[in-house]
Design an enzyme around this catalytic site. Structure first.
Site, PDB file in Angstrom:
ATOM      1  N   ASP A 176       0.107  -3.605   9.008  1.00 18.48           N
ATOM      2  CA  ASP A 176       0.006  -3.039   7.669  1.00 18.48           C
ATOM      3  C   ASP A 176      -1.299  -3.502   7.032  1.00 18.48           C
ATOM      4  O   ASP A 176      -1.786  -4.610   7.291  1.00 18.48           O
ATOM      5  CB  ASP A 176       1.175  -3.503   6.798  1.00 18.48           C
ATOM      6  CG  ASP A 176       2.509  -2.954   7.277  1.00 18.48           C
ATOM      7  OD1 ASP A 176       2.502  -1.923   7.969  1.00 18.48           O
ATOM      8  OD2 ASP A 176       3.540  -3.561   6.956  1.00 18.48           O
ATOM      9  N   LYS A 177      -1.840  -2.666   6.173  1.00 18.92           N
ATOM     10  CA  LYS A 177      -3.121  -2.971   5.538  1.00 18.92           C
ATOM     11  C   LYS A 177      -3.123  -4.354   4.903  1.00 18.92           C
ATOM     12  O   LYS A 177      -4.081  -5.114   5.048  1.00 18.92           O
ATOM     13  CB  LYS A 177      -3.430  -1.907   4.483  1.00 18.92           C
ATOM     14  CG  LYS A 177      -4.743  -2.118   3.738  1.00 18.92           C
ATOM     15  CD  LYS A 177      -4.999  -0.990   2.750  1.00 18.92           C
ATOM     16  CE  LYS A 177      -6.313  -1.198   2.005  1.00 18.92           C
ATOM     17  NZ  LYS A 177      -6.567  -0.100   1.033  1.00 18.92           N
TER      18      LYS A 177
END
Length: 332
Positions: free
Chosen positions: A148-149
């Site tokens: 995830d970012k």
């Protein structure tokens, strides 16, 4: 742990059509009424929660089609060719076939709507030049898996097609060691266990994943509470926070975030799955630590080199924001 941003309606085109008869596979029926979309593309859109019938998301392209009004939300078009960007990388290992980095929080794995630049792909194109594997396509060269970012930690990318194929096979068979460190509100109970559920798109919010009773995909996470912080408010109650190590046996989108939330111990700072407010002292610690993301770090990645068979294992400590939050929590 997928990082690709989900579709934003305000930036997307919506296709609509009425299917008058059902009975055949849904992806085939949709390809007939939306001839501009291939079955493969429709399957991807269904998995992303972008297809609905009479306002309700559909979840499986292999299911039998039912008559109704179908809507397909198409994400905005982004540039097919990312540009190299001289973004500093923390390189843990690199040879002719692959590169392992310690990804910073806030960096998306590859360009997507909302993250067209500043991604790991942009950085790798500048660092590796033309040597990145092309199997992932021009928009995702070298990318085998995603974080995830706003999750930090260890990632591997392929520089050659043979490494890409080999790494993809390892991830497909879950022959990879992956352990994450999370700081949670409260603590999962019991202190050690396995969470085994189905995970798929939430029926109430297609931008989120959820534990499902049917449909979705198998998801397995082993966890152990390594430390608890703050005395329980009452006898038999939960602590204020905990440090939890999670080992993945599958790699579903947002898996750890969804699983810990399902145990009543969402990750601190998680904007999507962190329902419920931490104790005031924990909120103060989050603010003082400067944590502006979910407190999740991919700490360990281990695998056999896909070309020469060498066993490789990489471990990194959580970055400053999580380390400082853990220090502050330990004083509660």
């Amino acid at each position: 742990m997928s990082d690709e941003p989900l579709i934003e309606d305000e930036d997307a085109a919506v296709l609509e059509a009425i299917l008058e008869t059902g009975g055949v596979r849904l992806d085939k029926a949709l390809a007939d009424i939306f001839p501009m979309l291939s079955r493969a593309r429709l399957q991807t859109l269904i998995a992303e929660g972008a297809v609905s019938r009479d306002g309700e998301p559909v979840t499986a392209g292999s299911a039998k089609a039912q008559p109704g009004r179908y809507s397909v939300v198409l994400p905005p078009v982004i540039s097919a060719t990312p540009a190299p960007e001289a973004i500093p990388l923390t390189v843990l290992f690199e040879d002719a076939d692959l590169i392992v980095i310690d990804k910073a929080a806030g960096m998306a794995a590859h360009p997507a709507p909302g993250s067209e630049s500043g991604t790991l792909v942009n950085a790798l194109l500048a660092h590796c030049g033309d040597s990145l594997s092309g199997i992932g396509g021009v928009a995702r060269p070298g990318i085998v898996h995603r974080l995830d970012k706003d999750t930090s930690g260890v990632m591997v990318a392929a520089k050659t097609d043979r490494a890409h194929a080999g790494l993809s096979a390892l991830f497909a068979t879950h022959d990879i060691e992956r352990t994450y460190i999370a700081l949670t509100r409260g603590a999962p109970s019991p202190a050690k266990g396995r969470i085994e559920t189905l995970i798929g798109r939430s029926s109430s919010d297609r931008k989120k994943m959820a534990v499902l009773r049917s449909g979705g995909r198998d998801a397995i996470t082993d966890y152990v509470v390594q430390q608890v912080f703050g005395a329980p408010a009452r006898s038999g109650g939960a602590p204020m926070a905990a440090r939890v190590a999670c080992t993945l046996h599958t790699g579903r989108t947002h898996q750890i975030r969804v699983h810990l939330a399902s145990k009543g111990a969402p990750i601190l700072g998680d904007p999507a799955y962190g329902s419920g407010s931490p104790a005031a002292t924990v909120r103060a610690a989050i603010a003082e630590a400067g944590l502006a993301r979910q407190a999740l770090h991919a700490a360990v990645l281990g695998f056999r080199h896909p070309v020469n068979g060498q066993p490789l294992r990489f471990e990194t400590a959580p970055p400053r924001d999580m380390a400082e939050l853990e220090r502050l929590l330990s004083t509660l």
